[in-house]
Design a protein around this motif. Structure first.
Motif, PDB file in Angstrom:
ATOM      1  N   GLU A  22       0.830  -1.211   0.000  1.00 19.44           N
ATOM      2  CA  GLU A  22       0.000   0.000   0.000  1.00 19.44           C
ATOM      3  C   GLU A  22       0.866   1.263   0.000  1.00 19.44           C
ATOM      4  O   GLU A  22       0.559   2.239  -0.682  1.00 19.44           O
ATOM      5  CB  GLU A  22      -0.962   0.002   1.195  1.00 19.44           C
ATOM      6  N   ILE A  23       1.938   1.250   0.764  1.00 20.72           N
ATOM      7  CA  ILE A  23       2.843   2.416   0.790  1.00 20.72           C
ATOM      8  C   ILE A  23       3.499   2.593  -0.575  1.00 20.72           C
ATOM      9  O   ILE A  23       3.588   3.702  -1.085  1.00 20.72           O
ATOM     10  CB  ILE A  23       3.886   2.268   1.914  1.00 20.72           C
ATOM     11  N   GLU A  24       3.956   1.499  -1.179  1.00 22.15           N
ATOM     12  CA  GLU A  24       4.556   1.586  -2.518  1.00 22.15           C
ATOM     13  C   GLU A  24       3.543   2.120  -3.537  1.00 22.15           C
ATOM     14  O   GLU A  24       3.879   2.937  -4.387  1.00 22.15           O
ATOM     15  CB  GLU A  24       5.089   0.228  -2.945  1.00 22.15           C
ATOM     16  N   ARG A  25       2.298   1.642  -3.445  1.00 21.52           N
ATOM     17  CA  ARG A  25       1.255   2.119  -4.356  1.00 21.52           C
ATOM     18  C   ARG A  25       1.011   3.609  -4.165  1.00 21.52           C
ATOM     19  O   ARG A  25       0.864   4.361  -5.129  1.00 21.52           O
ATOM     20  CB  ARG A  25      -0.044   1.339  -4.135  1.00 21.52           C
ATOM     21  N   LEU A  26       1.008   4.049  -2.918  1.00 19.12           N
ATOM     22  CA  LEU A  26       0.820   5.464  -2.623  1.00 19.12           C
ATOM     23  C   LEU A  26       1.907   6.309  -3.285  1.00 19.12           C
ATOM     24  O   LEU A  26       1.628   7.316  -3.924  1.00 19.12           O
ATOM     25  CB  LEU A  26       0.807   5.695  -1.109  1.00 19.12           C
ATOM     26  N   PHE A  27       3.164   5.880  -3.138  1.00 22.22           N
ATOM     27  CA  PHE A  27       4.253   6.637  -3.743  1.00 22.22           C
ATOM     28  C   PHE A  27       4.234   6.545  -5.261  1.00 22.22           C
ATOM     29  O   PHE A  27       4.588   7.496  -5.945  1.00 22.22           O
ATOM     30  CB  PHE A  27       5.606   6.199  -3.177  1.00 22.22           C
ATOM     31  N   ASP A  28       3.822   5.394  -5.803  1.00 21.82           N
ATOM     32  CA  ASP A  28       3.699   5.285  -7.257  1.00 21.82           C
ATOM     33  C   ASP A  28       2.652   6.252  -7.780  1.00 21.82           C
ATOM     34  O   ASP A  28       2.850   6.937  -8.776  1.00 21.82           O
ATOM     35  CB  ASP A  28       3.327   3.861  -7.671  1.00 21.82           C
ATOM     36  N   ASP A  29       1.514   6.334  -7.104  1.00 16.77           N
ATOM     37  CA  ASP A  29       0.455   7.266  -7.507  1.00 16.77           C
ATOM     38  C   ASP A  29       0.916   8.705  -7.386  1.00 16.77           C
ATOM     39  O   ASP A  29       0.617   9.540  -8.227  1.00 16.77           O
ATOM     40  CB  ASP A  29      -0.806   7.063  -6.661  1.00 16.77           C
TER      41      ASP A  29
END
Length: 151
Positions: A22-29
C-alpha cells in the motif's frame, strides 16, 4: 474489544507485506500526478551555499534565468534579504500550452547574519546565474580557534 488472531497456518508477515504494498502504491500514484489536470505551484526558492572563511562569510545563491537588474539585496539590522521578481511579459497569441514549467513570479530568502560582520564592506557579484555575496568579518571579532589538549 479487539480480536486476537492466531497465525498458525498463516504467514506472520502478511499484514506487513500488505502495508508495504500500500505504501509503494501510494508513492507510485504520487509520482504520476498529471500536471495538466492538477496544477502544482512551482517553488522558486534559490538554493544557497553559506560558508565561512577566516576573513569572511560567503553566500552563493543559484538564480538562473534572472538578470542582475531583477535581483535585490537588502540588509536590515542582521537580516540579509535576497529577492527577485521575473515577470512574464510575452504576449502569446495562438499558443495552447500542454505544459508550462518555466517560473515567473517572485521569491525572497532571508538569512540571519552573525554580529561580527563588517556591514560597510559587503560586496555582491553576479555571474552565470550565481549570485555571490561576500561579507567581511570585523577584525576585532574574528573568531579565534585553538585546540586544547587534554592532560
Amino acid at each position: 474489544m479487539s480480536e486476537i488472531r492466531r497465525y498458525e497456518n498463516r504467514n506472520f508477515f502478511e499484514p506487513f507485506e500488505t502495508l508495504r504494498r500500500e505504501i509503494e502504491r501510494l508513492f507510485d500514484d504520487f509520482g504520476t500526478l498529471d500536471t495538466l489536470e492538477r496544477p502544482v505551484m512551482p517553488v522558486a526558492m534559490p538554493k544557497l551555499d553559506i560558508y565561512e572563511t577566516e576573513k569572511e562569510i560567503v553566500i552563493e545563491a543559484d538564480v538562473p534565468g534572472y538578470d542582475k537588474k531583477e535581483i535585490n539585496i537588502k540588509l536590515d539590522d542582521d537580516i540579509l534579504t535576497i529577492s527577485a521578481e521575473k515577470k512574464d511579459t510575452k504576449e502569446e497569441k495562438g499558443k495552447n500550452y500542454l505544459r508550462r514549467e518555466r517560473f515567473f513570479g517572485k521569491f525572497e530568502r532571508a538569512i540571519k547574519l552573525p554580529d561580527y560582520i563588517d556591514y560597510e564592506k559587503i560586496k555582491a557579484h553576479f555571474k552565470d546565474g550565481v549570485l555571490k555575496i561576500e561579507i567581511p568579518k570585523l577584525p576585532e571579532k574574528v573568531k579565534k580557534f585553538k585546540e586544547i589538549s587534554i592532560d
